[in-house]
Design an enzyme around this catalytic site. Structure first.
Site, PDB file in Angstrom:
ATOM      1  N   CYS A   1       0.820  -1.214   0.000  1.00 26.72           N
ATOM      2  CA  CYS A   1       0.000   0.000   0.000  1.00 26.72           C
ATOM      3  C   CYS A   1       0.853   1.263   0.000  1.00 26.72           C
ATOM      4  O   CYS A   1       0.438   2.297  -0.525  1.00 26.72           O
ATOM      5  CB  CYS A   1      -0.920   0.009   1.220  1.00 26.72           C
ATOM      6  SG  CYS A   1      -2.203  -1.253   1.164  1.00 26.72           S
ATOM      7  N   ASN A   2       2.024   1.178   0.592  1.00 26.27           N
ATOM      8  CA  ASN A   2       2.850   2.372   0.770  1.00 26.27           C
ATOM      9  C   ASN A   2       4.016   2.495  -0.194  1.00 26.27           C
ATOM     10  O   ASN A   2       4.659   3.543  -0.245  1.00 26.27           O
ATOM     11  CB  ASN A   2       3.397   2.419   2.205  1.00 26.27           C
ATOM     12  CG  ASN A   2       2.328   2.809   3.193  1.00 26.27           C
ATOM     13  OD1 ASN A   2       1.425   3.569   2.859  1.00 26.27           O
ATOM     14  ND2 ASN A   2       2.409   2.287   4.398  1.00 26.27           N
TER      15      ASN A   2
ATOM     16  N   SER B   1       9.204   3.184   7.079  1.00 32.26           N
ATOM     17  CA  SER B   1       7.761   2.931   7.051  1.00 32.26           C
ATOM     18  C   SER B   1       6.981   4.117   7.592  1.00 32.26           C
ATOM     19  O   SER B   1       7.494   4.912   8.384  1.00 32.26           O
ATOM     20  CB  SER B   1       7.428   1.683   7.879  1.00 32.26           C
ATOM     21  OG  SER B   1       8.016   0.531   7.312  1.00 32.26           O
TER      22      SER B   1
ATOM     23  N   ASP C   1       6.289  -3.836  11.941  1.00 33.55           N
ATOM     24  CA  ASP C   1       6.765  -5.181  11.638  1.00 33.55           C
ATOM     25  C   ASP C   1       6.291  -5.717  10.292  1.00 33.55           C
ATOM     26  O   ASP C   1       6.884  -6.656   9.760  1.00 33.55           O
ATOM     27  CB  ASP C   1       6.306  -6.158  12.733  1.00 33.55           C
ATOM     28  CG  ASP C   1       6.874  -5.798  14.096  1.00 33.55           C
ATOM     29  OD1 ASP C   1       8.031  -5.351  14.140  1.00 33.55           O
ATOM     30  OD2 ASP C   1       6.165  -5.960  15.109  1.00 33.55           O
TER      31      ASP C   1
ATOM     32  N   GLN D   1       6.358  -8.482   4.353  1.00 36.08           N
ATOM     33  CA  GLN D   1       6.212  -8.154   2.931  1.00 36.08           C
ATOM     34  C   GLN D   1       7.495  -8.434   2.147  1.00 36.08           C
ATOM     35  O   GLN D   1       7.442  -8.876   0.997  1.00 36.08           O
ATOM     36  CB  GLN D   1       5.785  -6.695   2.794  1.00 36.08           C
ATOM     37  CG  GLN D   1       4.371  -6.443   3.302  1.00 36.08           C
ATOM     38  CD  GLN D   1       4.059  -4.976   3.551  1.00 36.08           C
ATOM     39  OE1 GLN D   1       4.965  -4.146   3.671  1.00 36.08           O
ATOM     40  NE2 GLN D   1       2.782  -4.643   3.635  1.00 36.08           N
TER      41      GLN D   1
ATOM     42  N   ASN E   1     -11.266  -9.684   3.858  1.00 36.42           N
ATOM     43  CA  ASN E   1     -10.841 -10.780   4.716  1.00 36.42           C
ATOM     44  C   ASN E   1      -9.368 -11.142   4.513  1.00 36.42           C
ATOM     45  O   ASN E   1      -8.930 -12.225   4.841  1.00 36.42           O
ATOM     46  CB  ASN E   1     -11.729 -12.016   4.452  1.00 36.42           C
ATOM     47  CG  ASN E   1     -11.425 -13.164   5.388  1.00 36.42           C
ATOM     48  OD1 ASN E   1     -10.976 -14.217   4.945  1.00 36.42           O
ATOM     49  ND2 ASN E   1     -11.646 -12.962   6.675  1.00 36.42           N
ATOM     50  N   GLY E   2      -8.586 -10.197   3.983  1.00 38.77           N
ATOM     51  CA  GLY E   2      -7.151 -10.439   3.817  1.00 38.77           C
ATOM     52  C   GLY E   2      -6.406 -10.188   5.113  1.00 38.77           C
ATOM     53  O   GLY E   2      -7.006 -10.015   6.180  1.00 38.77           O
TER      54      GLY E   2
END
Length: 413
Positions: free
Chosen positions: A50-51, A106, A112, A117, A187-188
């Site tokens: 996402c980032n 981050s 964490d 990832q 639901n991930g």
């Protein structure tokens, strides 16, 4: 070092911009194939969250930025999109990855999830065979370094995940969450983490589930279930709605939402997705507040000591990788020398083996163990040269040792 990366992250790109860089698994595989076959890179690893969206290269023979623009953005990309990309090469790239794994770069400082990832990105590259030994070693070293930092230095204070940060900030701004009704769409991993944090705060939580995934879904204990297609029937009575899907269409749109709202009730919507799940125009509704993940970022304050300690520790792993990188082409020579010494040792001990009262199986086992011990001892001594000699000196010494070992073999014969 012919190692490089190119990409964007939340520092250079807004949520609106990051949406253009989102890569599905299929798209990542397509890009990796082109990088290997058309651009002739030795290896690549793609990190898409996402980032941030980053492509890591080994032995890329063209411009990283041009490769990124062509494969991720396309030829018609606006110049503003091109300008937010960042390239790093060599030592800078290696150091950056080590720091990235620790959560230094981050949004939630020290979080964490980035470590998970990185592991997933490496595993995907392994599964589809587009990683080479250099990037394999680099990412494994970065993961090992991050684990060491996590256990040795407390760089994160309290909240080490986005869901935890969201819960803390909502409580700070809006009060106790006890008993609040919450719907989590998705639901991930992010959806489940968000649900777990809300349940810890004694919220009443429901998660959406697509019918076709119902049998495979993992639902946190204590959460209710709402079918995804029936979500609008439940949204109206919720205090908080969180959306965290990987969908490329809106999970909540303005036209549907404004028709199901209850009069006099206010709603808080939190969008945890890139691309966004909640249609931006929903913010125009007077009784609705919409937050995105950038709102919950944590500023890096009073972290100088932790940063200094972290970077000092990471420098050991950076140097370790650089030594491996410089020495890797000499590994086969070291193996050759070790094998020659093993053979010489075996030949010299032939009479000794025969003089010992052992069965054939015991003699073979002893012989094998002695050969292995000889190989390991020689390899350890030779690899120790990295600590006392420059790479060019190592090459000269190894060439001399190899020639000497071969001469010894001739004399033994």
């Amino acid at each position: 070092m012919n190692i490089s990366m190119v990409g964007i992250d939340y520092n250079t790109a807004s949520i609106e911009d990051r949406e253009h860089f989102t890569l599905t698994s299929d798209k990542q595989l397509e890009i990796a194939k082109i990088i290997k076959e058309t651009y002739h890179a030795s290896g690549c690893i793609i990190l898409s969250t996402c980032n941030r969206t980053e492509i890591w290269f080994s032995e890329l023979g063209t411009s990283e930025a041009e490769c990124f623009h062509q494969l991720v953005l396309g030829e018609n990309a606006k110049e503003t999109m091109r300008s937010i990309c960042v390239c790093r090469q060599g030592d800078e790239a290696v150091t950056y990855l080590m720091e990235l794994g620790c959560g230094i770069h981050s949004q939630i400082f020290g979080e964490d999830q980035i470590l998970t990832q990185l592991k997933q990105a490496l595993q995907q590259a392994r599964d589809y065979q587009y990683v080479d030994s250099v990037l394999e070693c680099l990412f494994r070293t970065a993961i090992t370094a991050a684990k060491k930092v996590k256990t040795s230095i407390q760089i994160a204070k309290g909240n080490t995940s986005l869901p935890q940060t969201i819960v803390e900030q909502l409580e700070k701004e809006q009060g106790d969450l006890l008993g609040k009704s919450c719907l989590v769409i998705g639901n991930g991993e992010m959806g489940r983490l968000m649900t777990e944090k809300l349940l810890e705060k004694k919220c009443k939580v429901w998660m959406t589930l697509r019918q076709y995934k119902k049998s495979k879904a993992i639902i946190p204990e204590g959460s209710g279930v709402v079918l995804y297609d029936e979500r609008y029937e439940h949204i109206a009575v919720m205090d908080y709605i969180f959306s965290a899907t990987k969908s490329h269409h809106f999970t909540i749109n303005k036209s549907m939402f404004e028709n199901i709202r209850l009069k006099g009730k206010t709603y808080c919507l939190i969008d945890l997705a890139i691309p966004r799940d909640i249609e931006p125009s929903v913010e125009e509704l007077s009784d609705v507040t919409v937050y995105n993940m950038d709102y919950f970022c944590q500023e890096v304050n009073d972290r100088e000591k932790e940063l200094e300690e972290t970077r000092e520790l990471l420098s050991e792993y950076v140097n370790e990788f650089k030594q491996w990188y410089q020495f890797r082409n000499l590994v086969s020579t070291v193996d050759d020398i070790s094998n020659i010494v093993s053979d010489i040792t075996d030949a010299k001990l032939t009479k000794v083996y025969k003089s010992i009262d052992l069965s054939r199986e015991q003699q073979e086992l002893l012989q094998s163990n002695v050969q292995m011990a000889a190989k390991k001892a020689v390899s350890k001594i030779i690899f120790g040269l990295r600590d006392v000699l420059q790479i060019d000196q190592c090459e000269e010494v190894l060439q001399a040792l190899e020639q000497s070992a071969m001469n010894c073999t001739d004399s033994v014969k």
